[in-house]
Design a protein around this motif. Structure first.
Motif, short mmCIF file in Angstrom:
data_model
loop_
_atom_site.label_atom_id
_atom_site.label_comp_id
_atom_site.label_asym_id
_atom_site.label_seq_id
_atom_site.Cartn_x
_atom_site.Cartn_y
_atom_site.Cartn_z
N GLU A 2 111.34 7.56 98.77
CA GLU A 2 110.06 7.28 98.50
C GLU A 2 109.96 6.31 97.30
O GLU A 2 109.01 5.55 96.89
CB GLU A 2 109.52 8.57 98.14
CG GLU A 2 109.44 9.58 99.21
CD GLU A 2 108.40 8.92 100.37
OE1 GLU A 2 107.47 8.45 99.95
OE2 GLU A 2 108.59 9.40 101.43
N TYR A 4 111.97 3.43 96.53
CA TYR A 4 111.92 2.58 97.31
C TYR A 4 110.78 1.80 97.84
O TYR A 4 110.27 0.73 97.59
CB TYR A 4 113.14 2.38 98.27
CG TYR A 4 113.41 1.02 98.95
CD1 TYR A 4 114.58 0.29 98.48
CD2 TYR A 4 112.80 0.45 99.84
CE1 TYR A 4 114.90 -0.80 99.06
CE2 TYR A 4 113.01 -0.82 100.37
CZ TYR A 4 114.11 -1.32 99.96
OH TYR A 4 114.43 -2.56 100.63
N HIS A 5 110.04 2.82 98.43
CA HIS A 5 108.79 2.45 99.14
C HIS A 5 107.74 2.19 98.19
O HIS A 5 106.74 1.17 98.26
CB HIS A 5 108.18 3.55 100.08
CG HIS A 5 106.90 3.27 100.79
ND1 HIS A 5 105.86 3.68 100.22
CD2 HIS A 5 106.86 2.48 101.78
CE1 HIS A 5 104.77 3.24 101.28
NE2 HIS A 5 105.43 2.64 101.98
N ARG A 6 107.70 3.00 96.99
CA ARG A 6 106.64 2.62 95.84
C ARG A 6 107.07 1.20 95.19
O ARG A 6 106.30 0.58 94.99
CB ARG A 6 107.02 3.74 94.91
CG ARG A 6 106.31 4.82 95.32
CD ARG A 6 105.86 5.99 93.98
NE ARG A 6 107.11 6.46 93.67
CZ ARG A 6 107.91 7.28 93.84
NH1 ARG A 6 107.36 8.09 94.86
NH2 ARG A 6 109.02 7.69 93.40
N TYR A 8 108.75 -1.54 96.49
CA TYR A 8 108.69 -2.57 97.31
C TYR A 8 107.63 -2.57 98.51
O TYR A 8 107.28 -3.64 99.01
CB TYR A 8 110.09 -2.64 97.90
CG TYR A 8 111.17 -2.97 96.94
CD1 TYR A 8 111.37 -4.19 96.38
CD2 TYR A 8 112.20 -1.79 96.69
CE1 TYR A 8 112.32 -4.43 95.57
CE2 TYR A 8 113.00 -2.12 95.87
CZ TYR A 8 113.41 -3.28 95.18
OH TYR A 8 114.08 -3.38 94.34
N GLY A 9 107.12 -1.55 98.67
CA GLY A 9 105.75 -1.58 99.63
C GLY A 9 106.34 -1.11 100.98
O GLY A 9 105.63 -1.26 101.85
N CYS A 10 107.62 -1.19 101.42
CA CYS A 10 107.98 -0.82 102.36
C CYS A 10 109.42 -0.11 102.55
O CYS A 10 109.67 0.36 101.43
CB CYS A 10 108.36 -2.18 103.16
SG CYS A 10 109.85 -3.07 102.58
N PHE A 11 109.95 0.55 103.71
CA PHE A 11 111.14 1.09 103.62
C PHE A 11 112.17 0.35 103.89
O PHE A 11 111.93 -0.72 104.87
CB PHE A 11 111.09 2.40 104.54
CG PHE A 11 110.10 3.46 104.11
CD1 PHE A 11 110.64 4.52 103.31
CD2 PHE A 11 108.93 3.52 104.73
CE1 PHE A 11 109.72 5.57 102.93
CE2 PHE A 11 107.96 4.79 104.12
CZ PHE A 11 108.51 5.42 103.30
N ARG A 13 115.32 -0.87 106.20
CA ARG A 13 115.52 -1.14 107.52
C ARG A 13 116.72 -0.13 107.79
O ARG A 13 116.84 0.35 109.02
CB ARG A 13 115.68 -2.49 108.09
CG ARG A 13 114.72 -3.47 107.76
CD ARG A 13 113.18 -2.97 108.54
NE ARG A 13 113.52 -3.10 109.96
CZ ARG A 13 112.77 -2.45 111.01
NH1 ARG A 13 111.76 -1.62 110.46
NH2 ARG A 13 112.83 -2.37 112.06
N HIS A 33 109.94 6.80 109.60
CA HIS A 33 109.71 5.62 108.92
C HIS A 33 110.57 4.29 109.50
O HIS A 33 110.68 3.21 108.54
CB HIS A 33 110.10 5.84 107.40
CG HIS A 33 109.30 6.81 106.74
ND1 HIS A 33 107.99 6.61 106.65
CD2 HIS A 33 109.50 8.09 106.30
CE1 HIS A 33 107.46 7.69 105.99
NE2 HIS A 33 108.32 8.70 105.80
N ASP A 34 110.83 4.26 110.70
CA ASP A 34 111.47 3.21 111.66
C ASP A 34 112.73 2.87 110.71
O ASP A 34 112.88 1.52 110.68
CB ASP A 34 110.49 2.13 111.63
CG ASP A 34 109.53 2.58 112.89
OD1 ASP A 34 109.73 3.34 113.58
OD2 ASP A 34 108.38 2.28 112.32
N ILE A 35 113.54 3.62 110.10
CA ILE A 35 114.69 3.38 109.41
C ILE A 35 115.83 3.65 110.27
O ILE A 35 115.98 4.65 111.09
CB ILE A 35 115.08 4.15 108.08
CG1 ILE A 35 113.63 3.99 107.09
CG2 ILE A 35 116.23 3.81 107.64
CD1 ILE A 35 113.68 4.91 106.14
#
Length: 170
Positions: A2, A4-6, A8-11, A13, A33-35
């Protein structure tokens, strides 16, 4: 993740990690989250061992065959006793409980189980599928390189903390 998402705006890969993070909830989170799954699970190394007299009684060695039947080392089939929905954790799952009713009088019983009611196993099919995906991903060239980089980057830091801060354990 979470954080990382905050930031960089993405998760990310791909997220390589040790077996301590290979759980049903973590795998479902990655899927949501398509990881891609590169997180080892706790029995991964044991499953890759050659079956011996010592380890053949471990539940991770008793896998379903093509028809979905699970057999004990003596060759007796487990019976599906019940199926339960578990809501523990963030993601609900279906757990199947199996019992082997042929333990009475079995010459291998003392090595296999101490239960008076026979050997039992638990399975979650969705988790087993995700573990297969993890194993396949980690055996690829990309997976091996990711785990190598994770080892180089993370283990050195832990070693320094233990040495410099005189930690015995983290």
């Amino acid at each position: 993740m979470e954080g990382y998402h905050r930031a960089y705006g993405c998760f990310p890969r791909k997220t390589p990690a040790d077996a301590g993070y290979g759980s049903y909830d973590n795998y479902c989170y990655c899927k949501e989250h398509d990881i891609e799954l590169y997180v080892k699970y706790n029995t991964m190394h044991k499953e890759q061992e050659k079956v011996t007299d010592k380890n053949r009684f471990k539940s991770c060695m008793m896998k379903p065959d093509e028809e979905g039947n699970i057999y004990c080392p003596q060759g007796h089939a487990f019976t599906l006793e019940q199926t339960k929905e578990s809501v523990k954790g963030r993601y609900p799952r279906t757990i199947q409980f199996y019992r082997n009713e042929h333990c009475e009088g079995c010459p291998l019983r003392s090595q296999c189980t101490q239960s008076k009611h026979g050997r039992t196993l638990q399975r979650t099919d969705k988790l087993a599928e995700m573990q297969i995906e993890v194993r396949e991903n980690l055996l690829t060239e990309t997976g091996q390189e990711l785990m190598k980089q994770r080892s180089i980057q993370a283990e050195g830091i832990f070693g320094q903390i233990k040495q410099d801060q005189e930690y015995d354990r983290l």
